[in-house]
Design an enzyme around this catalytic site. Sequence first.
Site, PDB file in Angstrom:
ATOM      1  N   SER A   1      15.570  -4.087   6.760  1.00 22.97           N
ATOM      2  CA  SER A   1      14.589  -4.871   6.003  1.00 22.97           C
ATOM      3  C   SER A   1      13.847  -4.050   4.959  1.00 22.97           C
ATOM      4  CB  SER A   1      13.604  -5.489   6.977  1.00 22.97           C
ATOM      5  OG  SER A   1      14.318  -6.068   8.026  1.00 22.97           O
TER       6      SER A   1
ATOM      7  N   ARG B   1      14.288   1.889  -2.351  1.00 25.63           N
ATOM      8  CA  ARG B   1      13.104   2.705  -2.049  1.00 25.63           C
ATOM      9  C   ARG B   1      12.547   2.251  -0.713  1.00 25.63           C
ATOM     10  NH1 ARG B   1      11.937  -1.252  -5.234  1.00 25.63           N
ATOM     11  NH2 ARG B   1      10.260  -2.622  -4.585  1.00 25.63           N
TER      12      ARG B   1
ATOM     13  N   ASP C   1      16.382  -8.875   6.923  1.00 22.57           N
ATOM     14  CA  ASP C   1      15.878  -9.788   7.964  1.00 22.57           C
ATOM     15  C   ASP C   1      15.481 -11.138   7.387  1.00 22.57           C
ATOM     16  OD1 ASP C   1      13.636  -8.818   6.641  1.00 22.57           O
ATOM     17  OD2 ASP C   1      12.426  -8.583   8.450  1.00 22.57           O
TER      18      ASP C   1
HETATM   19  N1  LIG Z   1      -2.058 -10.430  16.955  1.00 22.11           N
HETATM   20  C1  LIG Z   1      -1.663 -10.114  15.725  1.00 22.11           C
HETATM   21  N2  LIG Z   1      -1.985 -10.885  14.686  1.00 22.11           N
HETATM   22  C2  LIG Z   1      -1.604 -10.577  13.438  1.00 22.11           C
HETATM   23  N3  LIG Z   1      -0.887  -9.491  13.118  1.00 22.11           N
HETATM   24  C3  LIG Z   1      -0.526  -8.691  14.118  1.00 22.11           C
HETATM   25  C4  LIG Z   1      -0.875  -8.948  15.460  1.00 22.11           C
HETATM   26  N4  LIG Z   1      -0.353  -7.979  16.227  1.00 22.11           N
HETATM   27  C5  LIG Z   1       0.296  -7.140  15.396  1.00 22.11           C
HETATM   28  N5  LIG Z   1       0.180  -7.558  14.118  1.00 22.11           N
HETATM   29  C6  LIG Z   1       0.714  -6.934  12.901  1.00 22.11           C
HETATM   30  O1  LIG Z   1       2.044  -7.334  12.765  1.00 22.11           O
HETATM   31  C7  LIG Z   1       2.817  -6.283  12.189  1.00 22.11           C
HETATM   32  C8  LIG Z   1       4.149  -6.226  12.901  1.00 22.11           C
HETATM   33  O2  LIG Z   1       4.840  -7.369  12.534  1.00 22.11           O
HETATM   34  P1  LIG Z   1       6.151  -7.816  13.315  1.00 22.11           P
HETATM   35  O3  LIG Z   1       5.811  -7.895  14.752  1.00 22.11           O
HETATM   36  O4  LIG Z   1       6.611  -9.068  12.687  1.00 22.11           O
HETATM   37  O5  LIG Z   1       7.080  -6.532  13.167  1.00 22.11           O
HETATM   38  P2  LIG Z   1       8.226  -6.050  12.240  1.00 22.11           P
HETATM   39  O6  LIG Z   1       9.479  -6.760  12.579  1.00 22.11           O
HETATM   40  O7  LIG Z   1       8.226  -4.591  12.372  1.00 22.11           O
HETATM   41  O8  LIG Z   1       7.771  -6.436  10.776  1.00 22.11           O
HETATM   42  P3  LIG Z   1       8.739  -6.605   9.513  1.00 22.11           P
HETATM   43  O9  LIG Z   1       9.609  -7.765   9.814  1.00 22.11           O
HETATM   44  O10 LIG Z   1       7.826  -6.848   8.343  1.00 22.11           O
HETATM   45  O11 LIG Z   1       9.506  -5.354   9.383  1.00 22.11           O
HETATM   46  C9  LIG Z   1       2.023  -5.012  12.340  1.00 22.11           C
HETATM   47  O12 LIG Z   1       1.785  -4.500  11.034  1.00 22.11           O
HETATM   48  C10 LIG Z   1       0.728  -5.430  12.998  1.00 22.11           C
HETATM   49  O13 LIG Z   1      -0.388  -4.914  12.295  1.00 22.11           O
END
Ligand SMILES: Nc1ncnc2c1ncn2[C@@H]1O[C@H](COP(=O)(O)OP(=O)(O)OP(=O)(O)O)[C@@H](O)[C@H]1O
Length: 482
Positions: free
Chosen positions: A157, A172, A210
């Site tokens: 992603s 990047r 993603d």
């Molecule tokens: N309860 C919550 N409410 C809102 N945001 C949250 C909560 N818990 C964690 N986060 C935020 O959600 C983000 C993680 O998002 P996600 O769980 O969708 O992970 P990811 O798959 O790594 O993200 P991406 O798909 O953008 O790469 C973190 O930056 C965190 O700050």
Amino acid sequence: MVHLGPKKPQHRKGSMMDVPRDLIEEIKVLKSIFSVSPAKLRQITDHFRSELEKGLSVNGGNIPMIPTWVLDYPTGKESGSYLAIDLGGTNLRVVLVNLLGNRDFDTTQSKYSLPRKIRTATADELFDFIATSIQEFLHEQYPDGCKEEIPLGFTFSYPATQSAINTGLLQRWTKGYDIKNVENHDVVPMLQKALKQKNLPITVVALINDTTGTLVASHYTDPKAEMGLIFGTGCNGAYYELIKNVPKLQKDLPKDISPDSPIAINCEYGAFDNEHKVLPRTKYDIIIDEQSPRPGQQSFEKMISGYYLGELLRLVMLDLHQKGLLFENQSCDKLKIPFHLDTSFPAKIEEDPFENLSDVKDLILDELNIHANIAERKLIRTLAELIGTRASRLSICAVAAIYQKRGFTKTVHAAADGSVFNKYPDFQSRATQALADIFDWKMPKDQYPIVLVPAEDGSGAGAAIIAALTENRIEAGLSIGL
Ligand SMILES: Nc1ncnc2c1ncn2[C@@H]1O[C@H](COP(=O)(O)OP(=O)(O)OP(=O)(O)O)[C@@H](O)[C@H]1O
């Protein structure tokens, strides 16, 4: 006779009566800088739309608008067993997907938390971590060993240039990553090499974003799903464009890909307005940008995504503390640590149901070792609401712009995923209100032409479906890229 009207809902924000005048003045300032009016939303949407067009043009623009080489809508009949991995900003997921061929699938998955230091590790360390996690997963799923070669869809992603579905040059790093010697390299051979070093019977058949996976998986179960959106660590969107509307693809296009073919576009719109023409940046947004590893990049993402919202709140609180308005005579050491708070912090603050904000009090004590009085708690609650509301309102300009660009006249579903969308209180209703503000919708809410819906698992099922679509094209002798 006494008429009992409907019970007045409890006022969530509580009264500001016990908040000192200087804090009230500060709240007014914060409200003015963090609020986004309908007129501003429309201006942002208009600019967004022209930036989408620019990204598709031969010369390109800030928004990469990456052709993904997903050249088919899924039919729901795709079938078979596939592995999918998803390297997100926070977690690595490994998923075994069984596509059942009837618009249905089942999945088994494990999540591996990415060590914080991996963001600045070496490429070998990153890909070895991934291969080790997959090895662990396979041992659990196939205790007697896995005999057959398994196709894998790699959800990556980050903005990557793809000349075919099974290649991807990282443009990047985003989301705070900064690993040397990966940018401008194809990440597929790097993963394949790490898998080979562990003798794992896996072939990487498709590299997937993603967001594109979210679009495809959601369309697999819901034909109205025309957009896939991520509101997580980062932010992004994907939709199906027609090949003929992508000027930058017209040269070198294989003859078997017709102008009317669909192609999924991974917008990577976190980079919207890197020129800072329309986004209403505050001084706090500017600090986040300037102190980031990549100043001037991902401007939109830095104002709305999960990686930054907790930091934004921290910066405002720290500023108010340094002005003598918050947490007087407390050391605030933890508040001074960059990125000490993630977005769950403002989310939990907004979730506190109590008038005296007792949950907020406990949270601030636990996370920051600070005793916040009631006035301070109210200010922080208001601040969280401002930051969360701004994020949802700005985020949705991207959806409005895609809807306008595609000229949809039917009701479309925008399928969204990510912790911010799923967990941040009121994110969805605030975003929907912003859509109504942009388009000036007067009809009842259930008739709005754009409906935000929870997405299907993009990086698991989506990656598997895209891998299956790719295998089908290869079997039919059709191109999978340039
Ligand atoms: N309860 C919550 N409410 C809102 N945001 C949250 C909560 N818990 C964690 N986060 C935020 O959600 C983000 C993680 O998002 P996600 O769980 O969708 O992970 P990811 O798959 O790594 O993200 P991406 O798909 O953008 O790469 C973190 O930056 C965190 O700050």
